[in-house]
Scaffold this active site. Structure first.
Site, PDB file in Angstrom:
ATOM      1  N   GLY A  71       8.975  -7.078   3.850  1.00  0.00           N
ATOM      2  CA  GLY A  71       9.345  -5.850   3.139  1.00  0.00           C
ATOM      3  C   GLY A  71       8.264  -4.786   3.206  1.00  0.00           C
ATOM      4  O   GLY A  71       8.534  -3.616   3.508  1.00  0.00           O
ATOM      5  N   THR A  72       7.019  -5.194   2.956  1.00  0.00           N
ATOM      6  CA  THR A  72       5.916  -4.213   2.911  1.00  0.00           C
ATOM      7  C   THR A  72       5.764  -3.513   4.256  1.00  0.00           C
ATOM      8  O   THR A  72       5.599  -2.287   4.308  1.00  0.00           O
ATOM      9  CB  THR A  72       4.600  -4.925   2.515  1.00  0.00           C
ATOM     10  OG1 THR A  72       4.800  -5.556   1.239  1.00  0.00           O
ATOM     11  CG2 THR A  72       3.449  -3.952   2.422  1.00  0.00           C
ATOM     12  N   ASN A 149      12.440  -4.484  -8.974  1.00  0.00           N
ATOM     13  CA  ASN A 149      12.036  -5.888  -8.897  1.00  0.00           C
ATOM     14  C   ASN A 149      11.645  -6.463 -10.256  1.00  0.00           C
ATOM     15  O   ASN A 149      11.674  -7.672 -10.446  1.00  0.00           O
ATOM     16  CB  ASN A 149      10.882  -6.045  -7.908  1.00  0.00           C
ATOM     17  CG  ASN A 149       9.804  -5.002  -8.082  1.00  0.00           C
ATOM     18  OD1 ASN A 149      10.077  -3.807  -8.023  1.00  0.00           O
ATOM     19  ND2 ASN A 149       8.594  -5.443  -8.322  1.00  0.00           N
ATOM     20  N   GLN A 177      15.214  -6.104  -3.252  1.00  0.00           N
ATOM     21  CA  GLN A 177      15.789  -6.916  -4.330  1.00  0.00           C
ATOM     22  C   GLN A 177      17.307  -6.890  -4.299  1.00  0.00           C
ATOM     23  O   GLN A 177      17.951  -7.483  -5.158  1.00  0.00           O
ATOM     24  CB  GLN A 177      15.302  -6.413  -5.704  1.00  0.00           C
ATOM     25  CG  GLN A 177      13.833  -6.679  -5.967  1.00  0.00           C
ATOM     26  CD  GLN A 177      13.517  -8.157  -6.198  1.00  0.00           C
ATOM     27  OE1 GLN A 177      14.363  -8.928  -6.637  1.00  0.00           O
ATOM     28  NE2 GLN A 177      12.297  -8.551  -5.895  1.00  0.00           N
ATOM     29  N   THR A 233       4.965  -9.522  19.674  1.00  0.00           N
ATOM     30  CA  THR A 233       6.003 -10.499  20.017  1.00  0.00           C
ATOM     31  C   THR A 233       6.888 -10.765  18.817  1.00  0.00           C
ATOM     32  O   THR A 233       6.395 -11.001  17.707  1.00  0.00           O
ATOM     33  CB  THR A 233       5.348 -11.815  20.497  1.00  0.00           C
ATOM     34  OG1 THR A 233       4.508 -11.507  21.612  1.00  0.00           O
ATOM     35  CG2 THR A 233       6.387 -12.849  20.894  1.00  0.00           C
ATOM     36  N   CYS A 320       4.474  -9.982  -6.764  1.00  0.00           N
ATOM     37  CA  CYS A 320       3.972  -9.588  -5.455  1.00  0.00           C
ATOM     38  C   CYS A 320       2.587  -8.991  -5.570  1.00  0.00           C
ATOM     39  O   CYS A 320       1.967  -8.667  -4.578  1.00  0.00           O
ATOM     40  CB  CYS A 320       4.905  -8.574  -4.815  1.00  0.00           C
ATOM     41  SG  CYS A 320       6.565  -9.180  -4.729  1.00  0.00           S
TER      42      CYS A 320
HETATM   43  C1  LIG Z   1      11.420  -4.209  -4.442  1.00  0.00           C
HETATM   44  C2  LIG Z   1      10.415  -4.806  -3.504  1.00  0.00           C
HETATM   45  N1  LIG Z   1       9.950  -4.081  -2.493  1.00  0.00           N
HETATM   46  C3  LIG Z   1       9.061  -4.566  -1.614  1.00  0.00           C
HETATM   47  C4  LIG Z   1       8.595  -5.859  -1.692  1.00  0.00           C
HETATM   48  C5  LIG Z   1       7.577  -6.365  -0.702  1.00  0.00           C
HETATM   49  O1  LIG Z   1       8.137  -7.296   0.161  1.00  0.00           O
HETATM   50  P1  LIG Z   1       7.244  -8.344   0.996  1.00  0.00           P
HETATM   51  O2  LIG Z   1       6.593  -9.217  -0.012  1.00  0.00           O
HETATM   52  O3  LIG Z   1       8.252  -9.037   1.862  1.00  0.00           O
HETATM   53  O4  LIG Z   1       6.263  -7.568   1.785  1.00  0.00           O
HETATM   54  C6  LIG Z   1       9.059  -6.672  -2.744  1.00  0.00           C
HETATM   55  C7  LIG Z   1       8.554  -8.045  -2.903  1.00  0.00           C
HETATM   56  O5  LIG Z   1       8.807  -8.690  -3.861  1.00  0.00           O
HETATM   57  C8  LIG Z   1       9.998  -6.130  -3.672  1.00  0.00           C
HETATM   58  O6  LIG Z   1      10.483  -6.850  -4.690  1.00  0.00           O
END
Ligand SMILES: Cc1ncc(COP(=O)(O)O)c(C=O)c1O
Length: 373
Positions: A71-72, A149, A177, A233, A320
């Site tokens: 996600g990040t 989240n 989420q 990759t 997170c």
């Molecule tokens: C709403 C939201 N955005 C972004 C992220 C970040 O995702 P990741 O941990 O896969 O990088 C999270 C992780 O919990 C999240 O809840």
């Protein structure tokens, strides 16, 4: 008593069906999808099938899907990708975004971009009127999360998308989420959508949906994989697993959302009735089916630790944030000091919640006594 895991908003177990489709790409068809021999071609085929499967669910074209590591990374690619492509300008986001969005925006401020952080009402909702008024001539991006989240509040994404379209501003939504919700990008009116696998019973993997017409500057440079948008990759086992996980959650979403909503409503009603001076954080209805966030008027970390000793796993603030204990900016924006997040998932049963309510009554009662003494 077996453990009761109520932290599905932080991580979900890998679905066995997902593991099964991943397995061959870990130990048999381990070729690099860029290799032109047969094993490489098989990996490439699996990669492109996964892309097509994800695109179908999102009502998008395959070429609009980019795979990332999570996600990040997807969020950084969406926001910085637009910002670096434009070079300068103004961004609108909300005060309750995940750090992946907030910190990216803060970083861009150090590079000369201007950012408006929209405040939220006591339920965690942004005002679409305020959003429209915040749009400037040089606004280059609107980024508002689909579902929060911490408190689970679901933002009016379609309406925000309509406003963005009216003003010709690209709109990104962080849907990390929201894997259980409708992800039809046409209906949602989004230009960019980011999603990860670890919340949907899949492996750690991310995607970025990017509308075909939108140009982004890549963050990673190298072998030009993913149409040049994300060099490196491709993680074929995780990508194949992600696509399968998304298919499974989306196929069962109506039934599972109904079940989770019933559990959520039962739990909230019971806790608010049986434990006095408790408050629900977030919107009572416009929230994720499996999310409950409650302020108990006691130290949230202490409550979490007591529940942990009983084998009940919950969360305070955003997990997170790697274990840091701080006042959650999200709860702060809602005018609350602390809260406990219970996030339900596939394994959650009513019986678990009965046990939890019993434990909560005892623990909260004793912590409040300590408070008075
Ligand atoms: C709403 C939201 N955005 C972004 C992220 C970040 O995702 P990741 O941990 O896969 O990088 C999270 C992780 O919990 C999240 O809840």
């Amino acid at each position: 008593m077996s453990d009761i895991y109520l932290d599905h908003a932080a991580a979900t177990p890998l679905d066995q069906k997902v593991l099964k489709v991943m397995q061959p790409f870990l130990d048999k068809t381990y070729g690099n999808p860029s290799s032109i021999h047969s094993m490489g071609k098989k990996a490439k085929q699996a990669l492109e099938k996964a892309r097509a499967d994800v695109a179908k669910i999102l009502h998008a074209q395959s070429k609009e899907i980019t795979f990332t590591c999570g996600g990040t990374e997807s969020i950084n690619l969406a926001i910085k990708g637009v910002a670096f492509q434009k070079g300068s300008g103004h961004i609108i986001t909300s005060a309750v975004e995940h750090p992946a969005v907030l910190e990216t925006c803060k970083f861009l401020q150090t590079k000369g971009f201007r950012v408006t952080y929209l405040d939220v009402d006591r339920f965690g909702l942004i005002s679409t009127n305020k959003l429209e008024k915040a749009i400037k001539r040089d606004t280059i991006l609107i980024s508002v999360m689909y579902a929060n989240n911490e408190v689970g509040t679901i933002q009016p994404i379609r309406e925000i998308g309509q406003i963005a379209q009216r003003h010709n501003v690209p709109f990104h939504t962080d849907a990390c989420q929201a894997g259980l919700l409708d992800l039809n990008v046409d209906k949602l009116n989004v230009d960019l959508l980011t999603l990860n696998g670890s919340k949907i019973y899949g492996p750690q993997c991310g995607i970025l949906y990017k509308h075909n017409g939108l140009k982004l500057q890549p963050l990673l440079h190298g072998g030009n994989q993913e149409s040049g948008l994300r060099s490196g990759t491709e993680n074929v086992p995780n990508i194949v697993g992600f696509a399968k996980a998304l298919q499974v959650v989306q196929k069962n979403k109506e039934k599972e959302n109904k079940r989770l909503t019933e559990l959520r409503n039962y739990f909230v009603t019971e806790v608010l009735q049986k434990i006095h001076n408790t408050e629900l954080n977030g919107h009572p209805k416009k929230r994720m089916p499996g999310n409950v966030n409650i302020s108990f008027g006691v130290d949230a970390e202490m409550l979490l630790n007591h529940l942990d000793q009983k084998g009940i796993y919950v969360s305070t603030g955003s997990a997170c944030k790697s274990g840091e204990i701080d006042v959650s900016p999200v709860l702060k924006a809602l005018g609350r000091e602390d809260g406990i997040r219970f996030s339900f998932g596939r394994s959650t049963r009513k019986e678990d919640l009965r046990v939890l309510i019993r434990e909560l009554k005892v623990i909260v009662g004793s912590l409040r006594k300590v408070l008075i003494v």
